[in-house]
Design a protein around this motif. Structure first.
Motif, mmCIF file in Angstrom:
data_model
loop_
_atom_site.group_PDB
_atom_site.id
_atom_site.type_symbol
_atom_site.label_atom_id
_atom_site.label_comp_id
_atom_site.label_asym_id
_atom_site.label_seq_id
_atom_site.Cartn_x
_atom_site.Cartn_y
_atom_site.Cartn_z
ATOM 1 N N ALA A 226 -4.488 -64.956 -2.712
ATOM 2 C CA ALA A 226 -4.868 -65.102 -1.137
ATOM 3 C C ALA A 226 -6.214 -64.341 -0.956
ATOM 4 O O ALA A 226 -7.451 -64.044 -2.100
ATOM 5 N N LEU A 227 -7.553 -64.677 0.183
ATOM 6 C CA LEU A 227 -8.465 -64.460 0.273
ATOM 7 C C LEU A 227 -8.697 -63.216 -0.044
ATOM 8 O O LEU A 227 -7.384 -62.633 0.198
ATOM 9 N N LEU A 228 -10.166 -63.149 -0.323
ATOM 10 C CA LEU A 228 -10.322 -61.459 -0.571
ATOM 11 C C LEU A 228 -9.511 -60.690 0.648
ATOM 12 O O LEU A 228 -9.227 -58.938 0.973
ATOM 13 N N ALA A 229 -9.770 -61.010 1.867
ATOM 14 C CA ALA A 229 -9.487 -60.333 3.280
ATOM 15 C C ALA A 229 -8.294 -60.113 3.778
ATOM 16 O O ALA A 229 -7.512 -58.915 4.043
ATOM 17 N N GLU A 230 -6.917 -61.035 2.916
ATOM 18 C CA GLU A 230 -6.085 -60.679 2.167
ATOM 19 C C GLU A 230 -4.978 -59.742 1.751
ATOM 20 O O GLU A 230 -4.072 -59.528 1.250
ATOM 21 N N GLN A 231 -5.966 -59.731 0.670
ATOM 22 C CA GLN A 231 -5.311 -59.138 -0.338
ATOM 23 C C GLN A 231 -5.254 -57.271 -0.333
ATOM 24 O O GLN A 231 -6.043 -56.835 0.402
ATOM 25 N N THR A 232 -4.518 -56.935 -0.351
ATOM 26 C CA THR A 232 -4.155 -55.691 -0.983
ATOM 27 C C THR A 232 -4.422 -55.184 -2.831
ATOM 28 O O THR A 232 -4.042 -55.187 -3.084
ATOM 29 N N ALA A 233 -3.969 -53.715 -2.268
ATOM 30 C CA ALA A 233 -3.900 -52.601 -3.674
ATOM 31 C C ALA A 233 -2.917 -53.492 -4.375
ATOM 32 O O ALA A 233 -2.734 -52.792 -5.802
ATOM 33 N N GLU A 234 -2.129 -53.449 -4.468
ATOM 34 C CA GLU A 234 -0.256 -53.766 -4.252
ATOM 35 C C GLU A 234 -0.593 -55.684 -5.505
ATOM 36 O O GLU A 234 0.458 -55.420 -6.312
ATOM 37 N N ARG A 235 -1.424 -55.881 -4.825
ATOM 38 C CA ARG A 235 -1.535 -57.471 -4.898
ATOM 39 C C ARG A 235 -2.576 -57.467 -6.221
ATOM 40 O O ARG A 235 -1.905 -58.255 -6.901
ATOM 41 N N PHE A 236 -3.757 -56.603 -6.281
ATOM 42 C CA PHE A 236 -4.357 -56.968 -7.304
ATOM 43 C C PHE A 236 -3.632 -55.808 -8.213
ATOM 44 O O PHE A 236 -3.551 -56.524 -9.232
ATOM 45 N N GLU A 237 -2.632 -54.704 -8.494
ATOM 46 C CA GLU A 237 -1.404 -54.371 -9.342
ATOM 47 C C GLU A 237 -1.173 -55.496 -9.915
ATOM 48 O O GLU A 237 -0.791 -55.652 -11.188
ATOM 49 N N ARG A 238 0.185 -56.374 -9.015
ATOM 50 C CA ARG A 238 0.897 -56.638 -9.672
ATOM 51 C C ARG A 238 0.066 -57.870 -10.331
ATOM 52 O O ARG A 238 0.667 -57.999 -11.534
ATOM 53 N N VAL A 239 -0.905 -58.295 -10.085
ATOM 54 C CA VAL A 239 -1.496 -59.148 -10.909
ATOM 55 C C VAL A 239 -2.640 -58.673 -12.601
ATOM 56 O O VAL A 239 -2.989 -59.701 -13.111
ATOM 57 N N MET A 240 -3.049 -57.626 -12.210
ATOM 58 C CA MET A 240 -4.351 -56.789 -12.998
ATOM 59 C C MET A 240 -2.985 -56.537 -13.788
ATOM 60 O O MET A 240 -3.533 -56.099 -15.376
#
Length: 188
Positions: A19-33
């Motif tokens: 997703a584009l950076l403006a659409e990223q959330t903490a949850e999306r980062f956590e899921r991938v990280m």
């Protein structure tokens, strides 16, 4: 206690949530990280006192090149690259391989649209045999970090002209395609 001693690790976990950076959330980062970062860190901690022969992290070429819409994935892979450098400073064998696209397997293989876009920009796929050869060579000649990709650098910079003056691209010879080494460390 019944298993033989552990000699090495290949950490190849990965999750995508583009997703584009403006659409990223903490949850999306956590899921991938989680898979890459938490997985690699736990493997690092759990083997801190074991004399490993190798510790490979499967990173992505996108951590070296950047990728719009994949800030979380790029960050997770950049952590793997940094971990390899950290472990090397501790005297522990570690290699982070920034793999490009593969023809037969991999996350980009499942997304033919994304693979097609990357091909138009200069990144072609590697065969599994090419990847195997590089991996086997790295077992005998370890590096801290290595980009392994089938990339037409000139075409990539033409598509992303703002890259032309960056130190990374200045280190690469874009004028003479015959100067491609078989194994080349990242220029940092």
């Amino acid at each position: 206690q019944r298993l033989p001693p552990l000699h090495g690790i290949v950490h190849a976990a990965g999750v995508l949530d583009d997703a584009l950076l403006a659409e990223q959330t903490a949850e999306r980062f956590e899921r991938v990280m989680a898979a890459k970062v938490r997985g690699a860190w736990n493997l690092h901690l759990m083997t801190a006192h074991q004399p490993l022969d190798f510790f490979f992290c499967y990173s992505s070429a996108m951590a070296m090149l950047g990728s719009p819409g994949q800030a979380n994935y790029v960050a997770a892979n950049a952590f793997l690259d940094a971990l390899a450098h950290y472990r090397q400073r501790l005297g522990r064998p570690t290699t982070s391989i920034n793999w490009g696209l593969f023809t037969e397997v991999g996350m980009a293989t499942a997304n033919t649209k994304a693979a097609g876009r990357l091909a138009e920009r200069g990144m072609q796929s590697l065969t599994m045999e090419q990847a195997r050869q590089v991996f086997m060579q790295l077992l005998g000649q370890p590096r801290t970090q290595l980009g392994v990709m089938n990339l037409d650098g000139r075409k990539w910079v033409e598509y992303y002209p703002h890259l032309a003056g960056s130190p990374f691209w200045n280190e690469l010879s874009l004028d003479d395609p015959s100067t491609k080494p078989a194994l080349s460390e990242a220029p940092f």
